[in-house]
Design a protein around this motif. Structure first.
Motif, PDB file in Angstrom:
ATOM      1  N   GLN A 169       0.831  -1.205   0.000  1.00 44.17           N
ATOM      2  CA  GLN A 169       0.000   0.000   0.000  1.00 44.17           C
ATOM      3  C   GLN A 169       0.864   1.253   0.000  1.00 44.17           C
ATOM      4  N   LYS A 170       1.904   1.266   0.812  1.00 46.84           N
ATOM      5  CA  LYS A 170       2.809   2.418   0.852  1.00 46.84           C
ATOM      6  C   LYS A 170       3.520   2.588  -0.489  1.00 46.84           C
ATOM      7  N   THR A 171       3.858   1.483  -1.115  1.00 44.52           N
ATOM      8  CA  THR A 171       4.523   1.519  -2.427  1.00 44.52           C
ATOM      9  C   THR A 171       3.588   2.097  -3.480  1.00 44.52           C
ATOM     10  N   VAL A 172       2.354   1.587  -3.499  1.00 51.73           N
ATOM     11  CA  VAL A 172       1.359   2.062  -4.466  1.00 51.73           C
ATOM     12  C   VAL A 172       1.063   3.541  -4.255  1.00 51.73           C
ATOM     13  N   ASP A 173       0.892   3.951  -3.007  1.00 49.00           N
ATOM     14  CA  ASP A 173       0.604   5.359  -2.712  1.00 49.00           C
ATOM     15  C   ASP A 173       1.717   6.265  -3.246  1.00 49.00           C
ATOM     16  N   SER A 174       2.958   5.835  -3.071  1.00 48.96           N
ATOM     17  CA  SER A 174       4.103   6.638  -3.525  1.00 48.96           C
ATOM     18  C   SER A 174       4.141   6.712  -5.052  1.00 48.96           C
ATOM     19  N   ILE A 175       3.879   5.589  -5.721  1.00 50.69           N
ATOM     20  CA  ILE A 175       3.916   5.567  -7.190  1.00 50.69           C
ATOM     21  C   ILE A 175       2.771   6.388  -7.775  1.00 50.69           C
ATOM     22  N   VAL A 176       1.582   6.254  -7.200  1.00 49.16           N
ATOM     23  CA  VAL A 176       0.431   7.003  -7.706  1.00 49.16           C
ATOM     24  C   VAL A 176       0.646   8.509  -7.532  1.00 49.16           C
ATOM     25  N   GLU A 177       1.168   8.902  -6.392  1.00 49.09           N
ATOM     26  CA  GLU A 177       1.439  10.329  -6.158  1.00 49.09           C
ATOM     27  C   GLU A 177       2.495  10.833  -7.150  1.00 49.09           C
ATOM     28  N   PHE A 178       3.468  10.015  -7.416  1.00 50.43           N
ATOM     29  CA  PHE A 178       4.524  10.365  -8.379  1.00 50.43           C
ATOM     30  C   PHE A 178       3.940  10.537  -9.771  1.00 50.43           C
ATOM     31  N   MET A 179       3.052   9.630 -10.162  1.00 53.25           N
ATOM     32  CA  MET A 179       2.489   9.668 -11.510  1.00 53.25           C
ATOM     33  C   MET A 179       1.522  10.833 -11.689  1.00 53.25           C
TER      34      MET A 179
END
Length: 289
Positions: A275-285
């Motif tokens: 979840q933390k990984t996905v949150d970081s990638i989505v915010e980046f994108m």
């Protein structure tokens, strides 16, 4: 006169006999030398055959060992398999070794390409890929030849040709997959707007030279990554790179394939790490344009 002839013949016979007797040792030595020479030659030939045989055995064992190593891999767990099914939010399809996640409630304009870690089946990343896609992004996990990203560096070309409606692409990878993804960018800069490094770092400063958008994610309990190299790699990345350390996360839980060799035990569960990984990638994108 007759007596002299007999005597002469006897002398001639005796002289010949004496000569032959004298020559015998010489002939014996020559014969022994020839035998020794032949033995030495046969011994050398036998030794050469033994060496060739040993080399062939070693070569066969090496090839067999490499083939066994090459064909062994980290398979996706049963949990990963559950995220390979389509639902109301995301359509999942497997086409030409691509595991594609397409949001159903929106026409995506941004896409994320994921290269897996060494010896890891791309399907093991189904959960994070589907979670990212749920946020409105086209996501493709690339199933590499022999599950080794280095053998499929340019696979992203096929992905982008397949989804030519995508305006902005971000490429990333886990561990070796991240390194290979950076090498792809080195040759295809115009096609990529951002890079995500998961437990990974570049081998050169190209991303810094072109001022690429970069997100770097790792876990504090990663037992595989070389942390000193990770720290040193900051000099090779753009100054505005986004760094995310997930406290208690290890190397393995970015995917679902079991525990990676030599990895440490995580202090957080796999769901929280993903979840933390996905949150970081989505915010980046979101910030990619």
């Amino acid at each position: 006169m007759k007596k002299d002839k007999v005597r002469s013949k006897k002398r001639e016979y005796d002289t010949c006999s004496i000569t032959m007797e004298l020559e015998k040792p010489l002939l014996y030595e020559e014969e022994q030398a020839e035998i020794a020479k032949k033995r030495k030659k046969l011994k050398k030939q036998s030794m050469n055959k033994a060496i060739i045989k040993a080399v062939l055995i070693l070569l066969i064992c090496s090839v067999l060992g490499f083939f066994i190593w090459l064909t062994s891999y980290y398979a996706p767990t049963s949990e990963a398999e559950t995220y390979l099914k389509s639902d109301d939010a995301v359509t999942v399809s497997i086409d030409n070794n691509f595991i594609c996640f397409t949001p159903t409630n929106i026409t995506p304009t941004k896409g994320f390409i994921l290269y897996p870690a060494a010896k890891v089946d791309a399907k093991a990343y189904a959960k994070i890929c589907k979670m990212i896609s749920q946020q409105g992004y086209q996501v493709v996990a690339v199933d590499m030849p022999f599950n080794f990203s280095a053998f499929g560096k340019n696979k992203a070309n096929e992905v982008m040709n397949k989804y030519n409606n995508i305006e902005h692409w971000v490429i990333g990878g886990d561990s070796l997959g991240g390194l290979v993804a950076t090498r792809y960018v080195n040759s295809k800069l115009d096609n990529i707007d951002g890079v995500v490094l998961i437990s990974s770092y570049p081998s050169d400063s190209y991303l810094k030279e072109v001022n690429m958008n970069v997100l770097s994610i790792w876990g504090s309990k990663d037992g595989v990554i070389d942390f000193q190299s990770l720290i040193d790699a900051k000099e090779k990345l753009p100054p505005d790179t986004t760094y995310v350390e997930i406290e208690g996360a290890n190397h393995s839980q970015f995917g679902d394939y079991g525990k990676y060799n030599n990895d440490e035990s995580a202090l957080i569960n796999g769901d929280d790490q993903k979840q933390k990984t996905v949150d970081s990638i989505v915010e980046f994108m979101k910030n990619i344009d």
